[in-house]
Design an enzyme around this catalytic site. Structure first.
Site, PDB file in Angstrom:
ATOM      1  CE  LYS A  75      -4.111  -1.867   2.264  1.00  0.00           C
ATOM      2  NZ  LYS A  75      -5.063  -1.695   3.365  1.00  0.00           N
ATOM      3  N   GLY A 139      -0.468   0.843   9.362  1.00  0.00           N
ATOM      4  CA  GLY A 139      -1.064   1.535   8.225  1.00  0.00           C
ATOM      5  C   GLY A 139      -2.531   1.871   8.447  1.00  0.00           C
ATOM      6  NE  ARG A 161       4.795  -5.072  18.979  1.00  0.00           N
ATOM      7  CZ  ARG A 161       4.776  -6.125  18.178  1.00  0.00           C
ATOM      8  NH1 ARG A 161       4.688  -7.339  18.675  1.00  0.00           N
ATOM      9  NH2 ARG A 161       4.841  -5.972  16.876  1.00  0.00           N
TER      10      ARG A 161
HETATM   11  P1  NAP Z   1       0.358  -3.131  10.140  1.00  0.00           P
HETATM   12  O1  NAP Z   1       0.662  -1.860   9.446  1.00  0.00           O
HETATM   13  O2  NAP Z   1       1.291  -4.261  10.005  1.00  0.00           O
HETATM   14  O3  NAP Z   1       0.193  -2.790  11.723  1.00  0.00           O
HETATM   15  C1  NAP Z   1       0.062  -3.814  12.670  1.00  0.00           C
HETATM   16  C2  NAP Z   1      -0.228  -3.210  14.043  1.00  0.00           C
HETATM   17  O4  NAP Z   1      -0.449  -4.284  14.962  1.00  0.00           O
HETATM   18  C3  NAP Z   1       0.923  -2.397  14.624  1.00  0.00           C
HETATM   19  O5  NAP Z   1       0.401  -1.368  15.430  1.00  0.00           O
HETATM   20  C4  NAP Z   1       1.667  -3.441  15.463  1.00  0.00           C
HETATM   21  O6  NAP Z   1       2.420  -2.892  16.525  1.00  0.00           O
HETATM   22  C5  NAP Z   1       0.484  -4.186  16.049  1.00  0.00           C
HETATM   23  N1  NAP Z   1       0.861  -5.515  16.487  1.00  0.00           N
HETATM   24  C6  NAP Z   1       1.122  -6.603  15.714  1.00  0.00           C
HETATM   25  N2  NAP Z   1       1.434  -7.655  16.497  1.00  0.00           N
HETATM   26  C7  NAP Z   1       1.376  -7.211  17.782  1.00  0.00           C
HETATM   27  C8  NAP Z   1       1.577  -7.846  19.033  1.00  0.00           C
HETATM   28  N3  NAP Z   1       1.905  -9.128  19.134  1.00  0.00           N
HETATM   29  N4  NAP Z   1       1.394  -7.101  20.158  1.00  0.00           N
HETATM   30  C9  NAP Z   1       1.042  -5.799  20.072  1.00  0.00           C
HETATM   31  N5  NAP Z   1       0.842  -5.147  18.915  1.00  0.00           N
HETATM   32  C10 NAP Z   1       1.000  -5.850  17.779  1.00  0.00           C
HETATM   33  O7  NAP Z   1      -1.070  -3.687   9.711  1.00  0.00           O
HETATM   34  P2  NAP Z   1      -2.388  -2.879   9.260  1.00  0.00           P
HETATM   35  O8  NAP Z   1      -2.460  -2.867   7.776  1.00  0.00           O
HETATM   36  O9  NAP Z   1      -2.476  -1.601  10.009  1.00  0.00           O
HETATM   37  O10 NAP Z   1      -3.533  -3.923   9.717  1.00  0.00           O
HETATM   38  C11 NAP Z   1      -3.763  -4.185  11.089  1.00  0.00           C
HETATM   39  C12 NAP Z   1      -4.990  -5.077  11.279  1.00  0.00           C
HETATM   40  O11 NAP Z   1      -6.130  -4.459  10.716  1.00  0.00           O
HETATM   41  C13 NAP Z   1      -4.895  -6.439  10.595  1.00  0.00           C
HETATM   42  O12 NAP Z   1      -5.508  -7.367  11.449  1.00  0.00           O
HETATM   43  C14 NAP Z   1      -5.718  -6.274   9.332  1.00  0.00           C
HETATM   44  O13 NAP Z   1      -6.312  -7.492   8.881  1.00  0.00           O
HETATM   45  C15 NAP Z   1      -6.801  -5.327   9.832  1.00  0.00           C
HETATM   46  N6  NAP Z   1      -7.353  -4.504   8.745  1.00  0.00           N
HETATM   47  C16 NAP Z   1      -8.695  -4.561   8.541  1.00  0.00           C
HETATM   48  C17 NAP Z   1      -9.267  -3.809   7.537  1.00  0.00           C
HETATM   49  C18 NAP Z   1     -10.753  -3.884   7.305  1.00  0.00           C
HETATM   50  O14 NAP Z   1     -11.213  -3.491   6.215  1.00  0.00           O
HETATM   51  N7  NAP Z   1     -11.528  -4.313   8.267  1.00  0.00           N
HETATM   52  C19 NAP Z   1      -8.471  -2.962   6.729  1.00  0.00           C
HETATM   53  C20 NAP Z   1      -7.088  -2.904   6.979  1.00  0.00           C
HETATM   54  C21 NAP Z   1      -6.545  -3.688   7.998  1.00  0.00           C
HETATM   55  P3  NAP Z   1       3.974  -2.480  16.285  1.00  0.00           P
HETATM   56  O15 NAP Z   1       3.946  -1.176  15.594  1.00  0.00           O
HETATM   57  O16 NAP Z   1       4.529  -2.421  17.643  1.00  0.00           O
HETATM   58  O17 NAP Z   1       4.579  -3.571  15.452  1.00  0.00           O
END
Ligand code: NAP
Length: 297
Positions: A75, A139, A161
């Protein structure tokens, strides 16, 4: 055996680029939406190696696709290869929808608008003057946090975190929308007197997502108050541990399926220039949120 007439030389082609793409329900969703709307369009997923994003983007342009969606992990990276990016997508720092007009690629971000539309439709509430706790700083958190600031929330506390990433989002919000964002720790939030101050709590971390469905971003038990709204953007499982805890406290608890469906609806509208009707939206929600497809996520 009958002739398969679903695709002809006139069919518009839309793609999804990401890695992985196998789990995505977007092909089912977009192809069903095209059928409901009577549009001759087919949506195909393309798994792209992480070193091939430039070639993939150029390939889609060369093949004259109508547009494409972009998912994890491209993205941000894809923005380098897009000709013109919307102001919102620039601010969110990510593009998830691209439209090809005569070989020129236009980038958009429908994630935050999808979240906002789902939130408003499903709660009949908005963010004006609301105190919000935003868990996570990836993101999705960035675009949702900025969108909430645009909607004039009075306070946004970001808890992550990795604190530096939370600070980064707070800085963007504060420099564009006044001093409303701050960083906060999980320890502070554990205090019942602190957590009860928030009107809305949004989980944007992947903690609790399939297959680690026992995970919860907060230490359990959590003392939410019943007037709070808890929105977990995870959609698989349908009810995360966090949402189960929220329901136990009597809160309104929402999963991320509404966000997922609305971001897809908005992308479809960008590609086709059509407005998806309320009737079509109802049909889609019946199928994907309340119906059988949901079971297969
Ligand atoms: P991303 O950029 O990889 O961010 C992941 C986030 O989760 C970060 O804040 C990370 O913290 C945290 N995290 C991951 N593992 C962790 C752990 N063990 N303990 C504490 N914090 C943890 O991913 P993203 O694109 O933002 O997506 C995040 C979630 O949203 C995913 O589950 C995705 O499927 C969902 N999502 C849903 C939609 C929808 O349409 N419903 C759209 C987009 C995303 P750190 O910064 O410390 O690593």
């Amino acid at each position: 055996m009958s002739i398969d007439n679903r695709v002809s030389g006139r069919t518009k082609i839309v793609g999804l680029i990401g890695n992985p793409v196998e789990h995505s329900i977007s092909p089912q969703f977009q192809n069903t939406l095209s059928k409901i709307m009577g549009v001759d369009l087919i949506y195909i997923p393309c798994k792209v190696d992480k070193n091939n994003i430039e070639k993939a983007t150029e390939g889609l342009r060369a093949l004259n696709l109508t547009g494409f969606n972009v998912t994890v992990p491209f993205k941000q990276l894809v923005m380098r290869y897009i000709d013109e990016i919307s102001d919102d997508a620039l601010l969110f720092g990510a593009v998830n929808t691209v439209k090809n007009i005569n070989g020129k690629l236009y980038g958009y971000n429908t994630d935050a608008d999808g979240f906002m539309r789902s939130f408003k439709e499903e709660t009949s509430e908005g963010f004006h003057n609301k105190k919000v706790a935003l868990i996570g700083a990836g993101g999705a958190a960035r675009s949702i946090g900025i969108k909430i600031a645009m909607e004039k929330a009075s306070r946004i506390s970001i808890i992550n975190r990795t604190r530096s990433k939370a600070l980064e989002i707070a800085d963007i919000i504060n420099s564009n929308f006044g001093n409303i964002a701050e960083c906060c720790s999980f320890e502070e939030l554990r205090n019942a007197d602190v957590i009860k101050n928030y009107d809305i709590i949004i989980n944007t971390t992947s903690v609790g997502m399939f297959p680690d469905i026992e995970g919860c971003p907060f230490e359990i038990p959590i003392k939410f108050s019943e007037n709070q709204i808890i929105y977990d953007i995870i959609y698989n499982p349908k009810k995360t541990r966090l949402l189960m805890e929220a329901e136990k406290c009597g809160c309104k608890a929402l999963n991320g399926l509404g966000m997922l469906l609305y971001q897809g609806i908005l992308a479809f509208e960008i590609w086709t220039g059509l407005n998806v009707t309320e009737k079509a939206i109802k049909q889609l929600f019946n199928l994907f949120k309340y119906g059988s497809v949901q079971q297969d996520l």
